[in-house]
Structure formats: C-alpha cells, structure tokens
Motif scaffolding. Sequence first.
Motif, PDB file in Angstrom:
ATOM      1  N   MET A   1     -11.427   6.414  29.380  1.00 27.21           N
ATOM      2  CA  MET A   1     -11.473   6.051  27.954  1.00 27.21           C
ATOM      3  C   MET A   1     -10.641   7.018  27.129  1.00 27.21           C
ATOM      4  O   MET A   1     -10.361   8.131  27.538  1.00 27.21           O
ATOM      5  N   LEU A   2     -10.249   6.552  25.937  1.00 30.12           N
ATOM      6  CA  LEU A   2      -9.513   7.407  25.019  1.00 30.12           C
ATOM      7  C   LEU A   2     -10.375   8.546  24.530  1.00 30.12           C
ATOM      8  O   LEU A   2     -11.583   8.407  24.371  1.00 30.12           O
ATOM      9  N   GLN A   3      -9.734   9.673  24.282  1.00 31.44           N
ATOM     10  CA  GLN A   3     -10.424  10.765  23.608  1.00 31.44           C
ATOM     11  C   GLN A   3     -10.768  10.319  22.189  1.00 31.44           C
ATOM     12  O   GLN A   3      -9.902   9.838  21.460  1.00 31.44           O
ATOM     13  N   THR A   4     -12.021  10.441  21.797  1.00 28.94           N
ATOM     14  CA  THR A   4     -12.446   9.941  20.498  1.00 28.94           C
ATOM     15  C   THR A   4     -12.779  11.049  19.513  1.00 28.94           C
ATOM     16  O   THR A   4     -13.376  10.821  18.484  1.00 28.94           O
ATOM     17  N   THR A   5     -12.386  12.283  19.856  1.00 34.24           N
ATOM     18  CA  THR A   5     -12.514  13.367  18.886  1.00 34.24           C
ATOM     19  C   THR A   5     -11.137  13.771  18.427  1.00 34.24           C
ATOM     20  O   THR A   5     -10.153  13.653  19.166  1.00 34.24           O
ATOM     21  N   LYS A   6     -11.055  14.250  17.233  1.00 37.66           N
ATOM     22  CA  LYS A   6      -9.761  14.588  16.639  1.00 37.66           C
ATOM     23  C   LYS A   6      -9.139  15.778  17.358  1.00 37.66           C
ATOM     24  O   LYS A   6      -9.742  16.820  17.491  1.00 37.66           O
ATOM     25  N   ARG A   7      -7.916  15.585  17.845  1.00 42.79           N
ATOM     26  CA  ARG A   7      -7.196  16.657  18.506  1.00 42.79           C
ATOM     27  C   ARG A   7      -5.761  16.663  17.993  1.00 42.79           C
ATOM     28  O   ARG A   7      -4.860  16.070  18.585  1.00 42.79           O
ATOM     29  N   ALA A 284       1.961 -13.712  16.933  1.00 44.41           N
ATOM     30  CA  ALA A 284       0.637 -14.307  16.747  1.00 44.41           C
ATOM     31  C   ALA A 284      -0.026 -14.555  18.092  1.00 44.41           C
ATOM     32  O   ALA A 284       0.635 -14.943  19.066  1.00 44.41           O
ATOM     33  N   TYR A 285      -1.339 -14.324  18.145  1.00 47.16           N
ATOM     34  CA  TYR A 285      -2.148 -14.731  19.286  1.00 47.16           C
ATOM     35  C   TYR A 285      -2.565 -16.194  19.087  1.00 47.16           C
ATOM     36  O   TYR A 285      -2.381 -16.763  18.000  1.00 47.16           O
ATOM     37  N   PRO A 286      -3.125 -16.818  20.099  1.00 44.89           N
ATOM     38  CA  PRO A 286      -3.509 -18.234  19.957  1.00 44.89           C
ATOM     39  C   PRO A 286      -4.432 -18.519  18.785  1.00 44.89           C
ATOM     40  O   PRO A 286      -4.378 -19.604  18.197  1.00 44.89           O
ATOM     41  N   ASP A 287      -5.298 -17.557  18.421  1.00 48.42           N
ATOM     42  CA  ASP A 287      -6.212 -17.785  17.296  1.00 48.42           C
ATOM     43  C   ASP A 287      -5.648 -17.328  15.958  1.00 48.42           C
ATOM     44  O   ASP A 287      -6.333 -17.408  14.930  1.00 48.42           O
ATOM     45  N   ASN A 288      -4.418 -16.831  15.944  1.00 49.03           N
ATOM     46  CA  ASN A 288      -3.745 -16.361  14.718  1.00 49.03           C
ATOM     47  C   ASN A 288      -4.457 -15.197  14.051  1.00 49.03           C
ATOM     48  O   ASN A 288      -4.275 -14.954  12.848  1.00 49.03           O
ATOM     49  N   LEU A 289      -5.251 -14.449  14.806  1.00 48.75           N
ATOM     50  CA  LEU A 289      -5.972 -13.308  14.255  1.00 48.75           C
ATOM     51  C   LEU A 289      -5.425 -12.006  14.835  1.00 48.75           C
ATOM     52  O   LEU A 289      -4.952 -11.974  15.977  1.00 48.75           O
ATOM     53  N   PRO A 290      -5.497 -10.915  14.061  1.00 49.54           N
ATOM     54  CA  PRO A 290      -4.983  -9.638  14.543  1.00 49.54           C
ATOM     55  C   PRO A 290      -5.884  -9.047  15.617  1.00 49.54           C
ATOM     56  O   PRO A 290      -7.068  -9.373  15.701  1.00 49.54           O
ATOM     57  N   ARG A 291      -5.300  -8.151  16.412  1.00 53.91           N
ATOM     58  CA  ARG A 291      -6.068  -7.555  17.483  1.00 53.91           C
ATOM     59  C   ARG A 291      -5.630  -6.110  17.703  1.00 53.91           C
ATOM     60  O   ARG A 291      -4.439  -5.807  17.723  1.00 53.91           O
ATOM     61  N   ILE A 292      -6.613  -5.256  17.872  1.00 48.28           N
ATOM     62  CA  ILE A 292      -6.376  -3.885  18.312  1.00 48.28           C
ATOM     63  C   ILE A 292      -6.942  -3.784  19.715  1.00 48.28           C
ATOM     64  O   ILE A 292      -8.150  -3.902  19.917  1.00 48.28           O
ATOM     65  N   GLY A 293      -6.068  -3.604  20.702  1.00 46.73           N
ATOM     66  CA  GLY A 293      -6.496  -3.510  22.083  1.00 46.73           C
ATOM     67  C   GLY A 293      -6.469  -2.071  22.560  1.00 46.73           C
ATOM     68  O   GLY A 293      -5.532  -1.330  22.259  1.00 46.73           O
ATOM     69  N   VAL A 294      -7.500  -1.672  23.276  1.00 52.50           N
ATOM     70  CA  VAL A 294      -7.609  -0.302  23.776  1.00 52.50           C
ATOM     71  C   VAL A 294      -7.708  -0.346  25.291  1.00 52.50           C
ATOM     72  O   VAL A 294      -8.588  -1.002  25.849  1.00 52.50           O
ATOM     73  N   ARG A 295      -6.789   0.351  25.938  1.00 52.69           N
ATOM     74  CA  ARG A 295      -6.797   0.406  27.392  1.00 52.69           C
ATOM     75  C   ARG A 295      -6.320   1.783  27.824  1.00 52.69           C
ATOM     76  O   ARG A 295      -5.145   2.127  27.622  1.00 52.69           O
ATOM     77  N   GLY A 296      -7.238   2.575  28.361  1.00 51.95           N
ATOM     78  CA  GLY A 296      -6.878   3.915  28.795  1.00 51.95           C
ATOM     79  C   GLY A 296      -6.372   4.753  27.640  1.00 51.95           C
ATOM     80  O   GLY A 296      -7.009   4.857  26.600  1.00 51.95           O
ATOM     81  N   GLY A 297      -5.211   5.339  27.812  1.00 56.45           N
ATOM     82  CA  GLY A 297      -4.621   6.169  26.763  1.00 56.45           C
ATOM     83  C   GLY A 297      -3.654   5.421  25.892  1.00 56.45           C
ATOM     84  O   GLY A 297      -2.748   6.013  25.298  1.00 56.45           O
ATOM     85  N   LYS A 298      -3.813   4.114  25.796  1.00 59.48           N
ATOM     86  CA  LYS A 298      -2.884   3.291  25.019  1.00 59.48           C
ATOM     87  C   LYS A 298      -3.648   2.334  24.109  1.00 59.48           C
ATOM     88  O   LYS A 298      -4.663   1.755  24.500  1.00 59.48           O
TER      89      LYS A 298
END
Length: 336
Positions: A1-7, A284-298
């Motif tokens: 998972m991503l680091q979730t503390t401010k660095r 655009a995605y099929p539903d025309n809604l925005p998305r923030i995807g999180v995968r590992g360090g990206k």
Amino acid sequence: MLQTTKRPESPVSIIGAGIAGAWQALLFAQAGHAVTLHERSDAGMTDATSHWAGGMLAPYCEAEVAEPIISRLGLRSLDIWRRELPDTPFNGSLVVAHPRERNDFERFARMTEGHRRLDAAALAELEPSLEGRFRDALFFPTEGHVEPRRVLPKLHARIKAAGGTIKFGSDVTANDLEGLVIDCRGLSARDEQPELRGVKGEMILIETSEVQLSRPVRLIHPRWPLYVIPREDNLFMLGATSIEAEDTGVSVRSALELLGAAYAVHPAFGEARIVEFGSGLRPAYPDNLPRIGVRGGKISVNGLYRHGFLLAPALAELTLNFVERGQIDNEVMQCA
C-alpha cells in the motif's frame, strides 16, 4: 500500500501537465512535497486537451445532465479556485432559450439549483448586449469561468513558486520514476487503462467588438445546445459538442450548427471574424465519471470527461488527503 503519512522528503512525480496534473502538482508542492511535473509536449501545451477546453466552472448548470458527484466535487472546486486564484472571474452564468424551446428551458430550471429567474429587463441590465433578445433567463450567480490558455500557465507558475519543478519535453513512464507517481495522462493512459475512450469536443473561436458579455451564456436547443464564453480581446469561444469519435478537427455539420446557434444568441455574431477551429479529446470511462485509482506506489487520476477544469482542484485535494492522512472518498477512489 501507499505510504499514507506525510513525507516531504519522498519525491512526488506527476505525469501530465494539463489541468488535472497541474492541480495535483500545485497542491502537493504547497503541502511541502518534492514535486516534479513531467509533460511530454512543450510549454505551449497545444496538443493537450486543456488547450481546447471551455473552462466553465458551472457545477449547478452541469447538474441538468451530470451525476450528483459532479456537483459535489464541482462545488468544492469553486472554493479551491477562489482560494488559490482569487482573480478567477466568478460573474455567474446565464441560460437562455427562444420561445419554441420553452419546455426544455423549464425542464432545465427544474433539474438545476442555485439560480434565479431574470425577466427581460433584469437580463438587459445584467448583459446589455442581450437586450430584447430573450424574454427571460436563468442566472447562476456563483458560477465562474476561466480561459484555459491563460490560466494553465498561471498554475504552472504557482507550482514553481511553491517549490515544484516542471519538465517539458519529458516523455516518461511510471517505471522511470522513483517515489510516488501520479498519472494524469488522460487518453495516453490507455496503455494501462483500456476502458478509457475519447469524447470529441469541438470549438470555434470568433472575434467581434459588436457584442460584449461578462459571463458564459448557454442557449437551450434540442439539437444543438450551445455555450458562448467571453474571452479577452473581443474573443468568444463557441462550443458544446460531445461526439463519440476520436478523430481530430471540426466537421462541417458541427461548424454550421455552432455558428448558427451563435447567430441565434445575437445576430452580430454573424459578422464576427472566425479566428480558429479546433477540437480536443476528453478522456472518459464508460460511466463518464472521474476516478482516482490507487495501486501500489502509483495513483492515476483520469476520466474527467467534459468537466476537467471544474473537477481538477477537488480531485487533487482528495489525492493529497489520501496520501497524507489515508482518507478515502469511496465515490471516486478505487484502491487495489
């Protein structure tokens, strides 16, 4: 998972300097992170979707056809625009219609909030050029608009002032970069997100000194609804098309419809000088809604569709809140 503390000492690399990437870079740089914004094109950004955008900040108007999440994020974005760029024009927006489109006009009024109805006299006082043109209008006083080709360089300058670095002509991938990577490449991200599609938005830029407008005007029409957006130096942008096609350029049919609709707003537009035709492909995605995807360090931020300038600040805030505090917006974020 991503680091979730401010660095702040950990680098943050953002790919894509259009409106989505620019807002990500600005908020992360202001929060103290070591930000580098990579853009494969030059500083002119003429190939970017943002270059061809309308720049309307109109969450209330968009509620007529968009999902509630667009209004929610859009309203938050208005606050961020005001905070970060206080000179942003918030003169409101207008919606008008000719008598034959009366039913559609009333439907628009029912489907939206945040407006008040103006009679012909009040409309003429607000926009003298429209005197005698329409019997009434819907006025959305808290909405705004920006000129994309002027505001994007301002955002880039703010990023540098906050300590961020911008590298134009930098065609990189996430594998080339260390630390946290935020992918804001739009349609170019289809190498990893094949579900993305391009929706073409066409625009025409015209010039006339015979019409003065202080805010965007939307014309209700069953076949070719139009928005007219005032810009500096007697310029007006005409737009509204959303075409399920990924070719570039402006079709003859679209040009005729946009110009005809502009003439219906004010006959003086018939004598205006055409300055430019152009189009951009909105991701655009099929539903025309925005998305923030999180995968590992990206992290990927995409699918802003036709709401890029409206949604980008709020999406950047959500991304920053996730990285620094682990906050997840379940309507927008997908964590693998």
